[in-house]
Design an enzyme around this catalytic site. Structure first.
Site, PDB file in Angstrom:
ATOM      1  N   GLY A 112       0.855  -1.180   0.000  1.00 50.75           N
ATOM      2  CA  GLY A 112       0.000   0.000   0.000  1.00 50.75           C
ATOM      3  C   GLY A 112       0.883   1.218   0.000  1.00 50.75           C
ATOM      4  CD  GLU A 113       2.423   6.075  -0.235  1.00 49.65           C
ATOM      5  OE1 GLU A 113       2.651   5.684  -1.389  1.00 49.65           O
ATOM      6  OE2 GLU A 113       3.327   6.474   0.528  1.00 49.65           O
ATOM      7  CB  CYS A 140       5.495  -3.433  -1.079  1.00 52.03           C
ATOM      8  SG  CYS A 140       5.877  -2.030  -2.145  1.00 52.03           S
ATOM      9  CB  ILE A 168       4.211  -2.165  -7.442  1.00 53.07           C
ATOM     10  CG1 ILE A 168       3.805  -3.295  -8.394  1.00 53.07           C
ATOM     11  CG2 ILE A 168       3.372  -0.904  -7.692  1.00 53.07           C
ATOM     12  CD1 ILE A 168       2.411  -3.802  -8.217  1.00 53.07           C
ATOM     13  CG  HIS A 198       3.378  -6.328  -4.094  1.00 54.12           C
ATOM     14  ND1 HIS A 198       2.756  -5.782  -3.003  1.00 54.12           N
ATOM     15  CD2 HIS A 198       4.049  -5.304  -4.681  1.00 54.12           C
ATOM     16  CE1 HIS A 198       3.023  -4.491  -2.925  1.00 54.12           C
ATOM     17  NE2 HIS A 198       3.819  -4.176  -3.935  1.00 54.12           N
ATOM     18  CD  GLU A 211       0.933  -8.703  -1.847  1.00 54.62           C
ATOM     19  OE1 GLU A 211       1.933  -9.425  -1.610  1.00 54.62           O
ATOM     20  OE2 GLU A 211       0.988  -7.461  -1.888  1.00 54.62           O
TER      21      GLU A 211
END
Lengths: 204, 309
Positions: free
Chosen positions: A51-52, A83, A141, A182, A184
């Site tokens: 996420g962020e 991440c 990402i 990631h 997932e």
């Protein structure tokens, strides 16, 4: 708490919570979203999703989760971060916001958005120490990398090709696990199974 | 036609990294879920948004409310202005191109924006075609009012969908209409048998393979956000309860009395969208909301949601 089906929380402040919950279920854990301090009780493990990281950190502070998270980590709760989750588990963050706080726990320095912006986001095979069945498919990402680690940290994966070859992208310290990428998002649940094994071992 | 293709996504071999794949484009949107993306027009506003917990900002020259007020042709923003915002914040930066204006999109990719919004808020450049989004490394988000439109955009390469709503009105009614429409279209598909999916694809004017995928998944193959008319924390939570996976807020924040406070409140209400106690708490003392426009008094030509094909 049954010892056969561990209960693993997924920090659900923001990010790809659903994908982690699906992967955990595939790895025979009971996934449960966590947004409040009291929801941290009775967990056998916790995933901090992608996420962020600035948003997650901001919300964790605003809703009184940061200190309870640190306390649970100090008690030895197994935690896996992917991440943004890796950034949350890092003791030191580079290229973060000046006031960005992390939960910490892994003696490492992580560089945020280290590979570049979204146009540099990439997929690449990753050899992950201790996993059978060949390389993982790494999805990176706007990913962080691990700039440096302390003596107690085990490096589980480095990139083998491309311009960032040699960069550390997966680590473990005790019950804490972190990946830049990631798993997932790939449908390959070996990293989650690895983490659930760790959760089971810690519960024993 | 001699359109030069922009930096074609590379398909490396062996250990070489591959960029611009559908997975990294769609995966990027997955990371934004549960978050709020805010329209900003200056680096200062971008910082306020980041401080408030926005997961990304949309860099543009004028918010939709001002585009409505000023009239004229609305275009891609000035590259200097986009650069200024990219340099001001560490979170992802999105920017808008006109519908079908693939050169504006090429410029935005060259500037290094993280997502391109092929947006009906700007004046369309092509009344038949949207941009071919597969040709880009940078992912695209596109608006939709129903499932067929969403799937046509995905077929063109969109990696994220948002409801259109009616941007710049501060009126959530159209966002609700579009979100309900998309979600009920999806539920209806899930009830059809294999044979009926062929006709469903015909009626939706969408590729059969995508229609089949949606019927199987019970959701879009990409992330679905809400946009257009969200002005309050309760509006954001409403869209989340209706099935949005995150929220775009345009004019609603920086056209209000206390943007920093309202921005933080919308972020919190989006995370705790199903907890009225939290929504009540964050909704207090926010000052003036943007004034808002009643959508049924908008002339047909000023309805942005009708743009896009």
């Amino acid at each position: 708490m049954s010892s056969s089906t561990p209960v693993v929380g997924v920090l659900a402040l923001q990010g790809d919570v659903r994908e982690h919950a699906v992967a955990l279920a595939e790895a025979d854990a009971l996934a449960r979203p966590v947004r409040r301090p009291e929801e941290l009780a009775d967990l056998d493990g916790l995933v901090i999703p992608g996420g962020e990281s600035t948003t997650m950190s901001n919300l964790a502070l605003a809703f009184g989760l940061m200190e309870p998270l640190r306390a649970r980590v100090a008690e030895g709760l197994p935690v896996y971060g992917s991440c943004a989750g890796m950034i949350m588990l890092a003791d030191k963050i580079l290229d973060g916001r000046d006031d960005q706080q992390s939960v910490g726990g892994i003696d490492m320095t992580v560089r945020r958005n280290a590979f570049g912006r979204q146009n540099e986001s990439f997929e690449s095979p990753v050899d992950f120490a201790g996993l059978e069945g060949g390389p993982l498919h790494g999805v990176f990402i706007r990913a962080p990398w691990v700039e440096s680690v302390g003596a107690g940290v085990q490096v589980l994966a480095e990139l083998s090709g491309g311009p960032a070859a040699g960069r550390v992208v997966a680590v473990r310290q005790g019950n804490l696990l972190a990946t830049s990428f990631h798993p997932e998002l790939t449908g390959d649940h070996r990293v989650h199974a690895y983490f659930v094994d760790l959760v089971r071992a810690a519960a024993r | 036609m001699s359109t030069s293709t922009p930096a074609t996504p590379s398909h490396g071999e062996g250990d070489q990294p591959q960029v611009g794949t559908a997975r990294v484009k769609r995966g990027m949107a997955e990371q934004l879920k549960g978050g709020v993306i805010m329209d900003v027009v200056t680096p200062e506003q971008a910082k306020i948004a980041e401080d408030a917990g926005a997961v990304a900002v949309m860099a543009l020259e004028r918010v939709p409310a001002d585009i409505r007020k000023d009239g004229g042709v609305a275009r891609m923003s000035d590259p200097d202005m986009i650069d200024g915002i990219i340099n001001a914040v560490s979170i992802p930066v999105m920017a808008k191109s006109r519908i079908g204006h693939f050169v504006e999109a090429q410029v935005l990719q060259a500037l290094g924006v993280d997502y391109i919004d092929e947006s009906e808020v700007l004046t369309p450049a092509d009344e038949l075609n949207h941009s071919d989004k597969w040709a880009f490394t940078t992912p695209f988000v596109c608006g939709a009012t129903n499932l067929g439109e969403a799937l046509r955009r995905i077929a063109e390469g969109a990696a994220m969908i948002r409801s259109k709503g009616e941007a710049g009105t501060g009126n959530v009614v159209e966002a609700v209409r579009h979100m309900r429409q998309i979600r009920s279209d999806i539920r209806r598909l899930a009830t059809l048998d294999e044979t009926e999916l062929f006709v469903a694809a015909k009626n939706l004017q969408a590729p059969y393979e995508l229609v089949k995928e949606v019927a199987q998944l019970g959701k879009l193959p990409v992330v679905l956000f809400s946009a257009g008319g969200v002005a309050t924390p309760a509006d954001a939570a409403l869209m989340m309860q209706l099935g949005a996976e995150g929220v775009f807020v345009g004019s609603g924040i920086f056209k209000s009395g206390d943007p920093a406070k309202r921005a933080a409140a919308v972020v919190k209400a989006t995370t705790f969208y199903d907890d009225p106690d939290v929504i009540a708490k964050v909704s207090r003392g926010l000052g003036e909301a943007m004034v808002g426009i009643n959508c049924d008094t908008l002339p047909e030509a000023e309805r942005y949601a009708n743009r896009g094909w």
